[in-house]
Write a protein that holds these residues in place. Sequence first.
Motif, PDB file in Angstrom:
ATOM      1  N   ARG A  41     -72.952 -27.180  14.202  1.00  0.00           N
ATOM      2  CA  ARG A  41     -73.439 -28.204  13.294  1.00  0.00           C
ATOM      3  C   ARG A  41     -74.885 -28.516  13.641  1.00  0.00           C
ATOM      4  NH1 ARG A  41     -68.963 -27.196  12.070  1.00  0.00           N
ATOM      5  NH2 ARG A  41     -67.341 -28.538  11.250  1.00  0.00           N
ATOM      6  N   ALA A  42     -75.687 -28.748  12.617  1.00  0.00           N
ATOM      7  CA  ALA A  42     -77.064 -29.180  12.829  1.00  0.00           C
ATOM      8  C   ALA A  42     -77.052 -30.664  13.179  1.00  0.00           C
ATOM      9  CB  ALA A  42     -77.881 -28.941  11.565  1.00  0.00           C
ATOM     10  N   HIS A  43     -78.073 -31.115  13.908  1.00  0.00           N
ATOM     11  CA  HIS A  43     -78.144 -32.527  14.283  1.00  0.00           C
ATOM     12  C   HIS A  43     -79.585 -33.016  14.187  1.00  0.00           C
ATOM     13  CE1 HIS A  43     -79.133 -30.441  18.009  1.00  0.00           C
ATOM     14  NE2 HIS A  43     -79.753 -31.523  18.386  1.00  0.00           N
ATOM     15  N   TRP A  44     -79.724 -34.318  13.867  1.00  0.00           N
ATOM     16  CA  TRP A  44     -81.031 -34.941  13.737  1.00  0.00           C
ATOM     17  C   TRP A  44     -81.489 -35.477  15.076  1.00  0.00           C
ATOM     18  CZ3 TRP A  44     -84.040 -34.636   9.562  1.00  0.00           C
ATOM     19  CH2 TRP A  44     -83.446 -34.329   8.345  1.00  0.00           C
ATOM     20  N   TYR A  45     -82.778 -35.308  15.362  1.00  0.00           N
ATOM     21  CA  TYR A  45     -83.390 -35.868  16.564  1.00  0.00           C
ATOM     22  C   TYR A  45     -84.862 -36.090  16.259  1.00  0.00           C
ATOM     23  CZ  TYR A  45     -84.913 -36.412  21.398  1.00  0.00           C
ATOM     24  OH  TYR A  45     -85.458 -36.902  22.554  1.00  0.00           O
ATOM     25  N   GLU A  46     -85.295 -37.335  16.308  1.00  0.00           N
ATOM     26  CA  GLU A  46     -86.683 -37.727  16.032  1.00  0.00           C
ATOM     27  C   GLU A  46     -87.184 -37.169  14.699  1.00  0.00           C
ATOM     28  OE1 GLU A  46     -88.971 -36.648  19.442  1.00  0.00           O
ATOM     29  OE2 GLU A  46     -88.161 -38.288  20.641  1.00  0.00           O
ATOM     30  N   ASN A  47     -86.432 -37.450  13.626  1.00  0.00           N
ATOM     31  CA  ASN A  47     -86.760 -37.037  12.260  1.00  0.00           C
ATOM     32  C   ASN A  47     -86.889 -35.527  12.081  1.00  0.00           C
ATOM     33  OD1 ASN A  47     -86.716 -39.611  11.189  1.00  0.00           O
ATOM     34  ND2 ASN A  47     -88.840 -39.988  11.760  1.00  0.00           N
ATOM     35  N   LYS A  48     -86.224 -34.751  12.916  1.00  0.00           N
ATOM     36  CA  LYS A  48     -86.196 -33.304  12.771  1.00  0.00           C
ATOM     37  C   LYS A  48     -84.747 -32.843  12.860  1.00  0.00           C
ATOM     38  CE  LYS A  48     -90.697 -32.768  14.828  1.00  0.00           C
ATOM     39  NZ  LYS A  48     -91.454 -32.392  15.997  1.00  0.00           N
ATOM     40  N   LEU A  49     -84.421 -31.850  12.047  1.00  0.00           N
ATOM     41  CA  LEU A  49     -83.069 -31.307  12.030  1.00  0.00           C
ATOM     42  C   LEU A  49     -83.057 -30.031  12.860  1.00  0.00           C
ATOM     43  CD1 LEU A  49     -80.275 -31.795  10.719  1.00  0.00           C
ATOM     44  CD2 LEU A  49     -80.975 -30.233   8.920  1.00  0.00           C
ATOM     45  N   TYR A  50     -82.235 -30.013  13.908  1.00  0.00           N
ATOM     46  CA  TYR A  50     -82.157 -28.876  14.826  1.00  0.00           C
ATOM     47  C   TYR A  50     -80.857 -28.116  14.644  1.00  0.00           C
ATOM     48  CZ  TYR A  50     -86.042 -30.737  17.568  1.00  0.00           C
ATOM     49  OH  TYR A  50     -87.266 -31.167  17.985  1.00  0.00           O
ATOM     50  N   TYR A  51     -80.935 -26.798  14.782  1.00  0.00           N
ATOM     51  CA  TYR A  51     -79.748 -25.950  14.801  1.00  0.00           C
ATOM     52  C   TYR A  51     -80.030 -24.774  15.723  1.00  0.00           C
ATOM     53  CZ  TYR A  51     -75.740 -23.228  13.277  1.00  0.00           C
ATOM     54  OH  TYR A  51     -74.573 -22.521  13.252  1.00  0.00           O
ATOM     55  N   LYS A  52     -79.185 -24.588  16.706  1.00  0.00           N
ATOM     56  CA  LYS A  52     -79.332 -23.524  17.712  1.00  0.00           C
ATOM     57  C   LYS A  52     -80.696 -23.589  18.400  1.00  0.00           C
ATOM     58  CE  LYS A  52     -76.127 -20.210  15.745  1.00  0.00           C
ATOM     59  NZ  LYS A  52     -75.954 -18.838  15.243  1.00  0.00           N
ATOM     60  N   GLY A  53     -81.178 -24.793  18.670  1.00  0.00           N
ATOM     61  CA  GLY A  53     -82.433 -24.963  19.390  1.00  0.00           C
ATOM     62  C   GLY A  53     -83.679 -24.758  18.562  1.00  0.00           C
ATOM     63  N   LYS A  54     -83.540 -24.616  17.249  1.00  0.00           N
ATOM     64  CA  LYS A  54     -84.696 -24.406  16.385  1.00  0.00           C
ATOM     65  C   LYS A  54     -84.779 -25.529  15.363  1.00  0.00           C
ATOM     66  CE  LYS A  54     -84.203 -19.445  16.741  1.00  0.00           C
ATOM     67  NZ  LYS A  54     -83.743 -18.244  16.063  1.00  0.00           N
ATOM     68  N   ILE A  55     -85.994 -25.881  14.979  1.00  0.00           N
ATOM     69  CA  ILE A  55     -86.200 -26.884  13.933  1.00  0.00           C
ATOM     70  C   ILE A  55     -86.013 -26.194  12.589  1.00  0.00           C
ATOM     71  CG2 ILE A  55     -87.829 -28.469  12.880  1.00  0.00           C
ATOM     72  CD1 ILE A  55     -89.232 -28.636  15.597  1.00  0.00           C
ATOM     73  N   ILE A  56     -85.104 -26.733  11.779  1.00  0.00           N
ATOM     74  CA  ILE A  56     -84.902 -26.134  10.465  1.00  0.00           C
ATOM     75  C   ILE A  56     -85.402 -27.029   9.341  1.00  0.00           C
ATOM     76  CG2 ILE A  56     -83.016 -24.634  11.154  1.00  0.00           C
ATOM     77  CD1 ILE A  56     -81.072 -26.629  10.004  1.00  0.00           C
ATOM     78  N   LEU A  57     -85.639 -28.324   9.645  1.00  0.00           N
ATOM     79  CA  LEU A  57     -86.130 -29.235   8.624  1.00  0.00           C
ATOM     80  C   LEU A  57     -86.837 -30.398   9.301  1.00  0.00           C
ATOM     81  CD1 LEU A  57     -85.887 -29.744   5.485  1.00  0.00           C
ATOM     82  CD2 LEU A  57     -84.025 -31.269   6.065  1.00  0.00           C
ATOM     83  N   GLU A  58     -87.963 -30.803   8.726  1.00  0.00           N
ATOM     84  CA  GLU A  58     -88.672 -31.982   9.228  1.00  0.00           C
ATOM     85  C   GLU A  58     -88.690 -33.029   8.146  1.00  0.00           C
ATOM     86  OE1 GLU A  58     -92.357 -31.647  11.304  1.00  0.00           O
ATOM     87  OE2 GLU A  58     -91.937 -29.572  11.831  1.00  0.00           O
ATOM     88  N   ASN A  59     -88.363 -34.254   8.505  1.00  0.00           N
ATOM     89  CA  ASN A  59     -88.383 -35.364   7.562  1.00  0.00           C
ATOM     90  C   ASN A  59     -89.713 -36.079   7.737  1.00  0.00           C
ATOM     91  OD1 ASN A  59     -87.854 -37.413   5.855  1.00  0.00           O
ATOM     92  ND2 ASN A  59     -85.955 -38.063   6.838  1.00  0.00           N
ATOM     93  N   LYS A  60     -90.648 -35.817   6.834  1.00  0.00           N
ATOM     94  CA  LYS A  60     -91.992 -36.392   6.962  1.00  0.00           C
ATOM     95  C   LYS A  60     -92.124 -37.732   6.247  1.00  0.00           C
ATOM     96  CE  LYS A  60     -94.046 -31.947   7.644  1.00  0.00           C
ATOM     97  NZ  LYS A  60     -94.929 -30.912   7.225  1.00  0.00           N
TER      98      LYS A  60
END
Length: 63
Positions: A41-60
């Motif tokens: 599962r992807a998870h949010w951390y500091e307005n960024k969505l991480y999956y497998k240690g990579k940023i897949i989405l940034e909430n700007k």
Amino acid sequence: MAHPKRRQSKSRKKKRRNFYRISNPRLGKDPITKQYHLYHRAHWYENKLYYKGKIILENKLYS
């Protein structure tokens, strides 16, 4: 001796045997953020969505 008219399905047999237990969800630790999250599962951390240690989405919007 009585015989069933039809064969019971595997799922029906497993329901009857009812040995399944509710267990705690497995948690993984992200290598970059060091945050715990559910596996696969992807998870949010500091307005960024991480999956497998990579940023897949940034909430700007809120940055």
